[in-house]
Design a protein around this motif. Structure first.
Motif, PDB file in Angstrom:
ATOM      1  N   ALA A 122      41.766  35.650  37.637  1.00  0.00           N
ATOM      2  CA  ALA A 122      42.390  36.880  38.066  1.00  0.00           C
ATOM      3  C   ALA A 122      43.948  36.543  39.084  1.00  0.00           C
ATOM      4  N   ARG A 167      39.439  42.693  33.581  1.00  0.00           N
ATOM      5  CA  ARG A 167      38.980  42.904  34.824  1.00  0.00           C
ATOM      6  C   ARG A 167      38.142  44.069  34.907  1.00  0.00           C
ATOM      7  N   GLY A 186      38.739  37.736  34.687  1.00  0.00           N
ATOM      8  CA  GLY A 186      40.161  37.420  35.117  1.00  0.00           C
ATOM      9  C   GLY A 186      40.886  38.323  34.062  1.00  0.00           C
TER      10      GLY A 186
END
Lengths: 176, 521
Positions: free
Chosen positions: B88, B59, B66
């Motif tokens: 994520a 991230r 994610g």
């Protein structure tokens, strides 16, 4: 049997003289009285506790019992339980996961309960420092009498530090 | 070397990119879940193996990303790293244990460190004991590095029930001078019915520590993941760093690295052979081998300035060189060791008490070893032909052509025999290095590059070590994962002790001599 005896005889005794204590490694004043130190002599029993080392310190602690350093000939030996020990020899930064175990080992050790912190990590936290997973130096978790720096300290340095825990402080000795 | 045309492996329609400047041919691909599972099936069917499995937080690289799961495979063509992007919000990945049981603990470590969990199977914590909250994932880039209160852990050990079964808990602090770990034996009389390990005690946050370090700085930390393998780790890390910096170290540096690595192999094998003797009450063996080991590390200190050669391998080359006098000293020492080893090997071979304890003790059959994915030294003692120096020989091993040491019995005796054979072979390699080492520089400059990855892969004395490094936009380390071969071999020890007596456990354990620090990270 004969090949073994031949090998022993061929190599003879390789043990080298022990170094002197290095009192500079002490971080606290000697807690033991002269009388007690005299009583103890060098008959010391050590419990090794790895609190989170990289295992290089362990290699050097093992070496203490090889024929060159022959620590046991000085009357110093390693025990399997802290209850049988006079001294804890603690390596590594204290990993968070080992914090309770280290404290328990300390609590289980009878007085005088000497503690020697081994290696840069044991002395200062070293390269691992303090983090979510590491309490850092040994003294952050239990009281420490002697710090032996080095990465890892050599067997000779280890001996100098272990003997320092049994040596009278210079000041104390001068007063005699 | 430019990136080449896409490659495919194992008849899978996954297009791999060949990564430039790697010492061993290395390929990378981004895959989806179905592709990863299909590749696992194909790799399993083809007799290949998973080298390492780890996770990362992507991230902080790009907002839309994610997390990611990385799985590195040992293929005939080289190292193949598959990356599975994870969301994520709900990072979940498929459980790969059905094909490769050895990844069980790696998957659980990913869960602890990153917060991405396997979709099914074993989801007990591994590196996390009760000392930080279950929702604190230390390798997430948005969590602070804070300490939490320590607590006792209630770990869900698998219970063995029945008349006369009792549990023997051992550790984390063991009786000898060894690293901490917990072993839970379920025994009936003297016999071990089951052993379950609970490790992770030495977890000290190494991977988080790497983040933000300079590329040159990281090698010191890599060299302290498992101190007994410091040379192998430093070399693997340096390979990764050199791939990122797109440089090749001078040839002489590579030959010197091999010299240090073979010396490290011999140091550890000598120590183990001594302790194996000691564990069957032959103190003579311990004293003789410890004397030889001390001679060996003293010469390390004299020639290279450190008994275990820490910090001698750095990105770009080595910090030491060898002159003629040094080479002569090593030659002489090799001759002496070879002769002593012959004597001691004969004594071990002829010692009925020792052989009685060694033979058939702690057996891992070749079939079981294959099933469990046992690697390295322990694998070779159970007829598993894994040795990077032979299978994926990077320079100078391509010219040294080492012979692989294979035994079939998979017992303590076999693991001792592999050590004897490997010391002999390493002595041969060292002499070959001294004779043929090229002249020239021993170090070149390595400059980090932003947003790049490099993988290093080296056969240490215990097995193959993988180091994967990724840099961030500032050229500093964004993620560094160090993989110890003990991850794969610890579970094999659980099987090796079944039906053995409890007093033989120290002997069996020593015959594997796995690292606690390495996989605990």
């Amino acid at each position: 049997m004969f090949p073994m005896l031949r090998q022993i005889l061929r190599n003879g005794i390789v043990t080298e003289p022990a170094p002197d204590a290095d009192i500079a490694l002490r971080v606290t004043a000697q807690r033991l009285s002269e009388a007690m130190l005299a009583q103890l002599g060098r008959a010391l029993v050590i419990r090794h506790v790895d609190a989170g080392s990289c295992n290089a310190c362990e290699l050097e602690i093992h070496a203490l019992n090889n024929p060159y350093y022959n620590l046991e000939a000085l009357g110093i030996k390693f025990a399997a339980s802290p209850r049988h020990a006079d001294m804890l020899l603690v390596t590594g930064p204290v990993a968070k996961n080992m914090e309770i175990a280290v404290k328990r080992a300390y609590d289980a050790t009878p007085e005088p309960r000497l503690v020697v912190a081994v290696g840069d990590c044991g002395c200062t936290g070293g390269i691992f420092g303090e983090s979510y997973a590491s309490c850092g130096r040994v003294a952050n978790v239990i009281p420490v009498d002697v710090c032996i720096p080095g990465c890892p300290p050599t067997p000779l340095q280890l001996m100098q530090g272990i003997l320092a825990a049994l040596a009278a402080d210079r000041k104390q000795a001068e007063q005699e | 070397m430019e990136s080449q045309t896409p490659m495919q492996f194992l008849n899978q329609a996954i297009e791999f990119e060949a990564l430039a400047d790697h010492a061993v041919p290395t390929y990378a691909a981004c895959v989806d879940e179905a592709e990863l599972l299909a590749f696992c099936d194909a790799a399993h069917a083809g007799g290949r193996r998973i080298v390492a499995l780890w996770g990362s937080d992507e991230r902080n690289r790009e907002a839309r990303l994610g997390f990611a799961l990385h799985v590195a495979f040992d293929l005939a063509e080289g190292l193949a790293c598959l990356t599975l992007p994870l969301s994520a919000e709900a990072p979940v990945f498929p459980d790969l244990c059905a094909r490769f049981p050895a990844v069980n603990r790696m998957q659980r470590a990913v869960m602890d460190m990153i917060g991405a969990r396997p979709a099914s199977g074993d989801v007990r914590p591994w590196l996390r004991h009760a000392n930080w909250p279950a929702d604190y994932h230390p390798l997430r880039s948005d969590v602070p590095d804070t300490q939490h209160a320590t607590q006792n852990e209630e770990y869900a050990f698998v219970r063995v029930e029945g008349d006369g079964v009792h549990e023997v808990p051992v550790g984390p602090i063991h009786a000898g001078i060894i690293e901490p770990g917990h072993f839970r034996f379920s025994v009936m009389g003297e016999n071990v019915l089951r052993l379950e390990q609970r490790l992770g005690w030495k977890h000290k946050g190494i991977e988080r520590r790497f983040a933000g370090m300079g590329l040159g700085e990281g090698v010191c930390l890599a060299g302290r993941v498992s101190g007994d393998s410091t040379v192998a780790y430093a070399w693997a890390y340096s390979q990764a760093a050199e791939a990122i910096g797109a440089v090749a170290p001078p040839p002489r540096a590579l030959w010197l690295r091999a010299l240090l690595l073979e010396r490290e192999r011999i140091v550890n094998h000598l120590g183990d052979l001594g302790y194996l003797g000691n564990d069957v009450a032959l103190a003579f063996g311990l004293m003789q081998f410890m004397r030889l080991k001390e001679d060996w590390v003293r010469l390390n200190a004299r020639l290279f300035g450190h008994r275990f050669m820490m910090d001698r391998i750095v990105p770009g080359g080595v910090t030491v060189d060898l002159d003629d006098a040094g080479a002569h000293a090593i030659f002489t020492q090799c001759e002496a060791l070879e002769s002593e080893l012959r004597t001691l090997k004969n004594i071990y071979d002829e010692h009925a008490g020792l052989q009685d304890r060694f033979l058939t003790t702690g057996r891992v059959t070749p079939q079981l070893a294959k099933l469990l994915g046992v690697i390295g030294l322990a694998g070779r003692a159970s007829a598993q032909h894994w040795d990077l120096r032979c299978n994926h020989a990077c320079a100078p091993y391509d010219q040294l052509t080492p012979r692989i040491a294979i035994e079939r019995n998979g017992d303590v005796a076999a693991r001792a025999q592999v050590r004897f054979t490997e010391i002999k072979e390493s002595l041969h390699l060292i002499r070959k290095i001294l004779r043929e080492i090229p002249v020239g520089e021993v170090r070149c400059e390595v400059r980090s590059e932003a947003d790049k990855r490099g993988l290093g892969w080296i056969e240490g004395w215990r097995g193959d070590i993988l180091v994967a490094v990724e840099t961030g936009t500032d050229g500093k380390i964004r993620r560094c994962h160090c993989h110890d071969p003990s991850w794969q071999n610890w579970p094999a020890l659980e099987h090796a002790v079944i039906d053995n007596i409890v007093p033989d456990f120290p002997l069996i354990n020593k015959s594997f001599n796995l690292s606690y620090a390495g996989p605990d990270l």
